[in-house]
Design a protein around this motif. Sequence first.
Motif, PDB file in Angstrom:
ATOM      1  N   ARG A 160       0.836  -1.207   0.000  1.00 52.03           N
ATOM      2  CA  ARG A 160       0.000   0.000   0.000  1.00 52.03           C
ATOM      3  C   ARG A 160       0.868   1.254   0.000  1.00 52.03           C
ATOM      4  NH1 ARG A 160      -4.112   1.352   4.681  1.00 52.03           N
ATOM      5  NH2 ARG A 160      -3.217  -0.597   5.367  1.00 52.03           N
ATOM      6  N   PHE A 161       1.985   1.209   0.721  1.00 51.44           N
ATOM      7  CA  PHE A 161       2.926   2.328   0.725  1.00 51.44           C
ATOM      8  C   PHE A 161       3.427   2.592  -0.698  1.00 51.44           C
ATOM      9  CE2 PHE A 161       7.105   4.210   1.144  1.00 51.44           C
ATOM     10  CZ  PHE A 161       6.903   5.183   2.113  1.00 51.44           C
ATOM     11  N   ASN A 162       3.822   1.518  -1.388  1.00 51.43           N
ATOM     12  CA  ASN A 162       4.271   1.660  -2.781  1.00 51.43           C
ATOM     13  C   ASN A 162       3.165   2.212  -3.668  1.00 51.43           C
ATOM     14  OD1 ASN A 162       6.968   0.878  -2.749  1.00 51.43           O
ATOM     15  ND2 ASN A 162       6.488  -1.273  -2.976  1.00 51.43           N
ATOM     16  N   ASP A 163       1.946   1.726  -3.468  1.00 47.71           N
ATOM     17  CA  ASP A 163       0.820   2.185  -4.281  1.00 47.71           C
ATOM     18  C   ASP A 163       0.533   3.673  -4.067  1.00 47.71           C
ATOM     19  OD1 ASP A 163       0.567  -0.368  -5.266  1.00 47.71           O
ATOM     20  OD2 ASP A 163      -1.135  -0.892  -3.965  1.00 47.71           O
ATOM     21  N   ASN A 164       0.657   4.140  -2.835  1.00 48.73           N
ATOM     22  CA  ASN A 164       0.350   5.541  -2.527  1.00 48.73           C
ATOM     23  C   ASN A 164       1.470   6.506  -2.891  1.00 48.73           C
ATOM     24  OD1 ASN A 164      -2.218   5.046  -1.512  1.00 48.73           O
ATOM     25  ND2 ASN A 164      -1.462   4.648   0.546  1.00 48.73           N
ATOM     26  N   TYR A 165       2.718   6.095  -2.713  1.00 49.93           N
ATOM     27  CA  TYR A 165       3.844   7.015  -2.892  1.00 49.93           C
ATOM     28  C   TYR A 165       4.721   6.676  -4.095  1.00 49.93           C
ATOM     29  CZ  TYR A 165       2.450   8.358   1.774  1.00 49.93           C
ATOM     30  OH  TYR A 165       1.724   8.777   2.861  1.00 49.93           O
ATOM     31  N   GLY A 166       4.517   5.513  -4.677  1.00 49.16           N
ATOM     32  CA  GLY A 166       5.298   5.103  -5.834  1.00 49.16           C
ATOM     33  C   GLY A 166       6.421   4.150  -5.459  1.00 49.16           C
ATOM     34  N   HIS A 167       6.761   3.299  -6.398  1.00 48.71           N
ATOM     35  CA  HIS A 167       7.796   2.289  -6.151  1.00 48.71           C
ATOM     36  C   HIS A 167       9.175   2.902  -5.964  1.00 48.71           C
ATOM     37  CE1 HIS A 167       5.419  -1.386  -6.628  1.00 48.71           C
ATOM     38  NE2 HIS A 167       4.664  -0.642  -7.426  1.00 48.71           N
ATOM     39  N   TYR A 212       9.896   5.644  -4.399  1.00 50.63           N
ATOM     40  CA  TYR A 212       9.988   6.074  -3.008  1.00 50.63           C
ATOM     41  C   TYR A 212      10.068   4.864  -2.074  1.00 50.63           C
ATOM     42  CZ  TYR A 212       9.397   9.070   1.043  1.00 50.63           C
ATOM     43  OH  TYR A 212       9.600   9.732   2.217  1.00 50.63           O
ATOM     44  N   GLY A 213       9.318   3.811  -2.392  1.00 51.33           N
ATOM     45  CA  GLY A 213       9.407   2.578  -1.615  1.00 51.33           C
ATOM     46  C   GLY A 213      10.803   1.981  -1.668  1.00 51.33           C
TER      47      GLY A 213
END
Length: 74
Positions: free
Chosen positions: A34-41, A43-44
């Motif tokens: 979900r972090f990747n989905d919200n902020y982009g891969h 940033y993840g």
Amino acid sequence: MTGLYNRLALREDFPNYSKQEVGVAMIDLDDFERFNDNYGHAYGDLVLTRLGRYLQKDWMNEHLRCYRYGGDEI
């Protein structure tokens, strides 16, 4: 990406630990997808890279190893 040893390295090193005291700490990044989905891969990936650097700096030396058991171990 993280600079940590991967799952394959753990499998190779594991027999060496059979006659030693071993400590294990598992870090689970809940809902990281979900972090990747919200902020982009990108940033993840930055978060994972920084976490890897922290673990290398504070936990790894010639006697201690940290392994990443998931994600980029291919």
